[in-house]
Design a protein around this motif. Structure first.
Motif, PDB file in Angstrom:
ATOM      1  N   LYS A 258      31.063  67.043  20.453  1.00  0.00           N
ATOM      2  CA  LYS A 258      30.648  65.617  20.553  1.00  0.00           C
ATOM      3  C   LYS A 258      30.789  64.814  19.659  1.00  0.00           C
ATOM      4  O   LYS A 258      30.451  63.523  19.922  1.00  0.00           O
ATOM      5  N   SER A 260      32.968  61.872  18.668  1.00  0.00           N
ATOM      6  CA  SER A 260      33.610  60.742  19.630  1.00  0.00           C
ATOM      7  C   SER A 260      34.574  60.037  19.042  1.00  0.00           C
ATOM      8  O   SER A 260      34.654  59.590  17.712  1.00  0.00           O
ATOM      9  N   ASP A 402      39.033  71.801  32.438  1.00  0.00           N
ATOM     10  CA  ASP A 402      37.244  71.853  33.128  1.00  0.00           C
ATOM     11  C   ASP A 402      36.888  73.234  32.151  1.00  0.00           C
ATOM     12  O   ASP A 402      35.797  73.177  31.557  1.00  0.00           O
ATOM     13  N   ASP A 405      36.667  72.858  28.019  1.00  0.00           N
ATOM     14  CA  ASP A 405      35.478  71.682  27.922  1.00  0.00           C
ATOM     15  C   ASP A 405      34.135  72.184  28.111  1.00  0.00           C
ATOM     16  O   ASP A 405      33.370  71.980  27.531  1.00  0.00           O
ATOM     17  N   ALA A 406      34.302  72.930  29.468  1.00  0.00           N
ATOM     18  CA  ALA A 406      32.680  73.578  29.644  1.00  0.00           C
ATOM     19  C   ALA A 406      32.353  74.590  28.555  1.00  0.00           C
ATOM     20  O   ALA A 406      31.210  74.421  28.032  1.00  0.00           O
ATOM     21  N   PHE A 409      31.564  72.420  25.287  1.00  0.00           N
ATOM     22  CA  PHE A 409      30.215  71.833  25.098  1.00  0.00           C
ATOM     23  C   PHE A 409      29.301  72.680  25.670  1.00  0.00           C
ATOM     24  O   PHE A 409      28.042  72.061  25.916  1.00  0.00           O
ATOM     25  N   LYS A 411      28.333  74.299  28.321  1.00  0.00           N
ATOM     26  CA  LYS A 411      27.903  74.277  29.532  1.00  0.00           C
ATOM     27  C   LYS A 411      28.064  75.612  30.584  1.00  0.00           C
ATOM     28  O   LYS A 411      27.417  75.827  31.383  1.00  0.00           O
ATOM     29  N   ILE A 427      42.521  78.488  44.860  1.00  0.00           N
ATOM     30  CA  ILE A 427      42.727  77.764  45.926  1.00  0.00           C
ATOM     31  C   ILE A 427      44.137  76.998  45.707  1.00  0.00           C
ATOM     32  O   ILE A 427      44.715  76.540  46.837  1.00  0.00           O
TER      33      ILE A 427
ATOM     34  N   ASP B  77      35.730  75.098  46.591  1.00  0.00           N
ATOM     35  CA  ASP B  77      36.382  74.268  45.233  1.00  0.00           C
ATOM     36  C   ASP B  77      35.076  73.899  44.581  1.00  0.00           C
ATOM     37  O   ASP B  77      34.269  73.005  44.767  1.00  0.00           O
ATOM     38  N   PRO B  78      35.219  74.702  43.380  1.00  0.00           N
ATOM     39  CA  PRO B  78      33.927  74.372  42.297  1.00  0.00           C
ATOM     40  C   PRO B  78      34.087  72.886  41.700  1.00  0.00           C
ATOM     41  O   PRO B  78      33.074  72.321  41.516  1.00  0.00           O
ATOM     42  N   ASN B  82      31.098  70.239  41.954  1.00  0.00           N
ATOM     43  CA  ASN B  82      30.533  69.758  40.481  1.00  0.00           C
ATOM     44  C   ASN B  82      30.399  68.080  40.901  1.00  0.00           C
ATOM     45  O   ASN B  82      29.699  67.442  40.421  1.00  0.00           O
ATOM     46  N   ARG B  85      27.567  67.080  43.095  1.00  0.00           N
ATOM     47  CA  ARG B  85      26.580  67.239  42.247  1.00  0.00           C
ATOM     48  C   ARG B  85      26.140  65.870  41.433  1.00  0.00           C
ATOM     49  O   ARG B  85      25.075  65.233  41.424  1.00  0.00           O
ATOM     50  N   THR B 164      30.771  60.650  24.745  1.00  0.00           N
ATOM     51  CA  THR B 164      31.149  62.112  24.630  1.00  0.00           C
ATOM     52  C   THR B 164      30.262  63.282  24.583  1.00  0.00           C
ATOM     53  O   THR B 164      30.742  64.476  24.195  1.00  0.00           O
ATOM     54  N   ASP B 165      28.986  63.145  24.811  1.00  0.00           N
ATOM     55  CA  ASP B 165      27.940  63.972  25.054  1.00  0.00           C
ATOM     56  C   ASP B 165      27.918  64.308  26.379  1.00  0.00           C
ATOM     57  O   ASP B 165      27.366  63.171  27.095  1.00  0.00           O
ATOM     58  N   GLU B 166      28.034  65.494  27.049  1.00  0.00           N
ATOM     59  CA  GLU B 166      27.902  65.606  28.336  1.00  0.00           C
ATOM     60  C   GLU B 166      26.659  65.460  28.890  1.00  0.00           C
ATOM     61  O   GLU B 166      26.402  65.298  30.045  1.00  0.00           O
ATOM     62  N   ARG B 167      25.405  65.580  28.112  1.00  0.00           N
ATOM     63  CA  ARG B 167      24.242  65.174  28.631  1.00  0.00           C
ATOM     64  C   ARG B 167      23.776  63.651  28.617  1.00  0.00           C
ATOM     65  O   ARG B 167      22.795  63.355  29.119  1.00  0.00           O
ATOM     66  N   LYS B 250      36.608  58.930  32.120  1.00  0.00           N
ATOM     67  CA  LYS B 250      37.616  59.484  32.672  1.00  0.00           C
ATOM     68  C   LYS B 250      37.132  60.945  33.262  1.00  0.00           C
ATOM     69  O   LYS B 250      37.722  61.899  33.533  1.00  0.00           O
ATOM     70  N   PRO B 253      32.492  63.907  29.579  1.00  0.00           N
ATOM     71  CA  PRO B 253      33.009  65.121  28.962  1.00  0.00           C
ATOM     72  C   PRO B 253      32.600  66.450  29.831  1.00  0.00           C
ATOM     73  O   PRO B 253      31.494  66.368  30.243  1.00  0.00           O
ATOM     74  N   ALA B 254      33.606  67.399  29.765  1.00  0.00           N
ATOM     75  CA  ALA B 254      33.357  68.613  30.646  1.00  0.00           C
ATOM     76  C   ALA B 254      32.989  68.445  32.044  1.00  0.00           C
ATOM     77  O   ALA B 254      32.071  69.008  32.693  1.00  0.00           O
ATOM     78  N   GLY B 255      33.408  67.286  32.827  1.00  0.00           N
ATOM     79  CA  GLY B 255      33.211  67.224  34.073  1.00  0.00           C
ATOM     80  C   GLY B 255      31.927  66.317  34.401  1.00  0.00           C
ATOM     81  O   GLY B 255      31.321  66.198  35.372  1.00  0.00           O
ATOM     82  N   ALA B 256      30.919  65.982  33.474  1.00  0.00           N
ATOM     83  CA  ALA B 256      29.712  65.628  33.428  1.00  0.00           C
ATOM     84  C   ALA B 256      29.671  64.102  34.285  1.00  0.00           C
ATOM     85  O   ALA B 256      28.802  63.751  34.736  1.00  0.00           O
ATOM     86  N   GLU B 258      32.424  63.250  36.364  1.00  0.00           N
ATOM     87  CA  GLU B 258      33.479  63.196  37.453  1.00  0.00           C
ATOM     88  C   GLU B 258      32.673  62.879  38.915  1.00  0.00           C
ATOM     89  O   GLU B 258      32.676  63.893  39.727  1.00  0.00           O
ATOM     90  N   TRP B 265      40.452  60.649  43.768  1.00  0.00           N
ATOM     91  CA  TRP B 265      41.502  59.876  43.273  1.00  0.00           C
ATOM     92  C   TRP B 265      42.432  61.048  42.734  1.00  0.00           C
ATOM     93  O   TRP B 265      43.638  60.846  42.640  1.00  0.00           O
TER      94      TRP B 265
END
Lengths: 429, 305
Positions: A258, A260, A402, A405-406, A409, A411, A427, B77-78, B82, B85, B164-167, B250, B253-256, B258, B265
């Motif tokens: 976390k 930054s 992914d 990072d998961a 973090f 997750k 896939i 496809d996960p 994601n 969601r 940078t905090d995924e929450r 971008k 963080p961790a796809g939070a 995306e 794209w």
């Protein structure tokens, strides 16, 4: 005599216009690959990624080349590093790529498979054949730029990862700055001592969210445990194994995801929040540029990349390369210019002024770089690992990011992240 | 002096049918540029995207027909799930507060007065700013030493790593987009409110209805069409949102963050899977159409006046 009717006049005008347009669209025929007199000529466009130090070196080189070979004009375009891939891709898609460009070695397979790259022209490089050219370079580095047995680029900007550490932070924590950690277990131990109570200062900080760096970091951990990210033939994903899961668990156990900084771990190292980071040779110049108070050997230092206790050393490596577009009408001139950029005296200048290593044979002895850095890289070179070579490198690296990072973090547990990576790759592959 | 203009009678020039034909031809000619534009820039690319979604096309060579493979791939496809969601959460989290806040601001601002006029102009400023510039400003606001942390520091909360905090990252984007779009929604709702018949409100006041009752029983029902319009453009805008996530996080963080357009794209221009990216685009389009139809179904029938 035939009368010139309005209809005929219009038809003639349409025909003239159409033929003109067709001529303009078609352009001239590509020049012969190797000119009879062997002299390069024409107007080249070159794209490369921006780095303040190298741009200055390159601009001088370009001028001296144009001066030496009067028939050539070179137009460079300096593109931000994170935009270069997308810009090249759109240029390829629009059938308007530059003649030559600097390209990540990891993307060579993907572009070559799609017929976008021109194979080297040995004659333009002053050698009789490809074999002779390959012999001039570090074998590991140059072989990473080939696809299905053909060479599509020559290497530049070669790096083998090492451990950067802050001597000042080590001293503050009561650690000996002359004894950096040699194993990943020691890194974890040192990190505990270097981490502040509020977690704002840490020991090792990973470069998170960056596919290329995630791959290299995890490659060292997974392969060091005897596992792999993809199978040897790059046909299946193999992260969901004991080695992969253990590596991910370790990945999530050090650092503070976390924290930054716009430059991720690099920026955190420069500010001192991170005491250790995995990076490449380029960072020797980067860190003092980010923080003027950082002096190599005094406030920060480098060490060989750690390995697992009792495990095999793994040295993640990468190289950029110069490549030529298949659509270039001046492939001979393009390769000739590239050859000029790779000369030994030029390589020495690039290393001295921009910390940019051209892996010509005997690069270990090139003057200009810090001897300690070269010594560490030379010792690691036999273990250099460029990671899985697959045409779907971008997808693989993104899926790995992914997963990493998961876990970092919190997750996903490592088992789930590894399984998701394997599923995503099932896939893609 | 009197100027007299004599209009020619229909019978004096052309027959009724002839005139209609002439008008139709003139109309067609006038509409032709717009029709060509629509065809070239909308219909053809759309048809191309639909076709590509059934092919394997990697920005090189010729697209290869693969039938429903891309759509089947979506199911497993996960990354897609994601992003779906994240997009759903982002849409709900950004649309609901935007509209509620816009309505709360629009009601007092719709009343006449010079001050209100100035306030209406001020509230439009964020909407007039380019989204890229807005994102840059907010990246500074969300920085460690930025305004966001200064403000929460005033109430005794420690600094937060907003981006940078995924929450927190998704909520940071929601705050930014709410701020950005609020002004536009306020102006649209203000215009709707100003168009409502004043007689109804006067009658309700005479009958003793309070402001809350008037708002719930009269203002909201009469404003349904305007609300529907705002809701539809807000939902579509949120589901298509790309720039804030691209520039600020971008997708991390961790796809939070995306969101689906960002994943689309990356699939198209990062992984060069144009066929698969087109399939994602089609799914997004269908989802937006379905949601718009639901919104029309629920809110249609009101009359602003």
């Amino acid at each position: 005599m035939t009368l010139l009717t309005r209809r005929r006049l219009l038809a003639a005008a349409a025909l003239t216009t159409a033929s003109g347009l067709l001529a303009a669209c078609g352009g001239s025929e590509p020049e012969a690959a190797v000119p009879a007199d062997g002299v390069p000529r024409g107007k080249l466009s070159v794209w490369l990624h921006q780095t303040k130090a190298y741009d200055a070196v390159f601009t001088k080189l370009l001028h001296s080349y144009v001066q030496e070979f009067g028939g050539v004009d070179v137009t460079p375009l300096y593109v931000p590093v994170d935009k270069l891939d997308a810009k090249l891709l759109t240029a390829f898609a629009g059938d308007a790529p530059p003649d030559l460009f600097k390209i990540g070695g990891w993307t060579i397979a993907g572009h070559a498979r799609k017929g976008r790259l021109a194979p080297i022209i040995p004659k333009a490089m002053g050698v009789p054949d490809e074999k002779a050219l390959v012999a001039q370079y570090d074998q590991n580095a140059i072989s990473s730029l080939s696809y299905q047995g053909r060479l599509y680029g020559v290497p530049i900007d070669y790096t083998i990862c090492c451990l950067y550490y802050r001597r000042d932070r080590f001293a503050e924590a009561g650690l000996d700055p002359d004894k950096p950690p040699a194993t990943w277990e020691e890194v974890a131990e040192y990190s505990k001592r270097l981490t502040s109570a509020d977690g704002r200062k840490v020991g090792l900080q990973w470069i998170l969210g960056n596919p290329q760096w995630t791959l290299m970091q995890l490659l060292a951990l997974v392969k060091g445990k005897g596992g792999g990210i993809l199978s040897a033939d790059a046909g299946t994903a193999t992260l969901a194994s004991d080695a992969g899961v253990e590596a991910l668990r370790y990945y999530g156990s050090v650092g503070n995801a976390k924290l930054s900084n716009p430059l991720s771990g690099f920026g955190l190292f420069a500010t001192g929040q991170a005491a250790m980071v995995v990076s490449g040779l380029f960072a020797m110049d980067l860190f003092p540029a980010l923080n003027k108070q950082l002096v190599f050997g005094e406030s920060f230092d480098i060490a060989p990349l750690p390995h697992w206790d009792g495990g095999q050393p793994v040295a993640p490596a990468y190289t950029w390369g110069w490549a030529v577009a298949e659509q270039s009408k001046l492939p001979y001139t393009a390769w000739h210019f590239i050859d000029y950029l790779q000369r030994e005296d030029v390589a020495a200048r690039q290393l001295k002024d921009a910390s940019l290593l051209t892996p010509v044979k005997g690069w270990e002895k090139l003057p200009g770089a810090d001897p300690k850095a070269m010594e560490i890289m030379a010792a690691a070179a036999p273990h250099a690992d460029f990671g899985p070579r697959t045409p779907v490198w971008q997808e693989m690296a993104k899926a790995l990011t992914d997963a990493g990072d998961a876990v970092a973090f919190g997750k996903k547990p490592p088992e789930r992240a590894a399984a998701d990576f394997d599923q995503a790759m099932r896939i893609a592959l | 002096m009197t100027l007299t203009v004599r209009l020619p009678g229909p019978a004096a020039t052309v027959s009724g049918r002839g005139q209609r034909w002439a008008e139709a031809r003139a109309g067609s000619l006038l509409a032709l540029p717009a029709a060509v534009y629509f065809l070239v820039f909308w219909v053809v690319p759309f048809a191309g995207a639909v076709w590509l979604s059934f092919t394997d096309y990697e920005l090189a060579g010729v697209p290869a027909w693969t039938g429903l493979d891309n759509y089947r791939r979506l199911l497993g496809d996960p990354g897609f799930w994601n992003s779906a969601r994240v997009t759903a959460l982002y849409t709900v989290a950004s649309v609901v507060p935007s509209i509620v806040l816009a309505l709360a601001i629009a009601v007092p601002l719709s009343r006449p007065g010079r001050v209100n006029g100035v306030l209406r102009a001020l509230v439009m400023i964020p909407a007039a700013m380019p989204l890229v510039a807005t994102s840059m400003v907010w990246s500074a606001i969300f920085a460690d030493e930025g305004l966001a942390n200064t403000l929460i520091g005033l109430v005794g909360i420690g600094p937060r790593p907003w981006l940078t905090d995924e929450r927190l990252a998704l909520w940071a984007l929601v705050i930014m987009t709410t701020w950005k779009h609020l002004g536009l929604f306020v102006i649209i709702l203000t215009a709707g409110l100003q168009g409502l018949p004043s007689g109804v409100f006067e009658a309700a006041a005479i009958d003793g209805a309070g402001p809350v009752r008037i708002f719930a029983r009269i203002t909201l029902p009469l404003l349904r069409r305007t609300l529907l319009f705002v809701l539809v453009i807000a939902v579509i805008g949120a589901m298509q949102s790309f720039v804030p996530a691209f520039l600020l996080t971008k997708g991390g963080p961790a796809g939070a963050t995306e969101v689906l357009p960002l994943y689309l794209w990356a699939t198209g221009f990062g992984f060069e899977r144009m066929g698969y990216a087109s399939a994602i685009a089609m799914v997004l389009l269908v989802a937006m159409l379905a949601l718009s139809l639901v919104q029309f179904g629920v809110l249609r029938g009101g009359d602003d006046g």
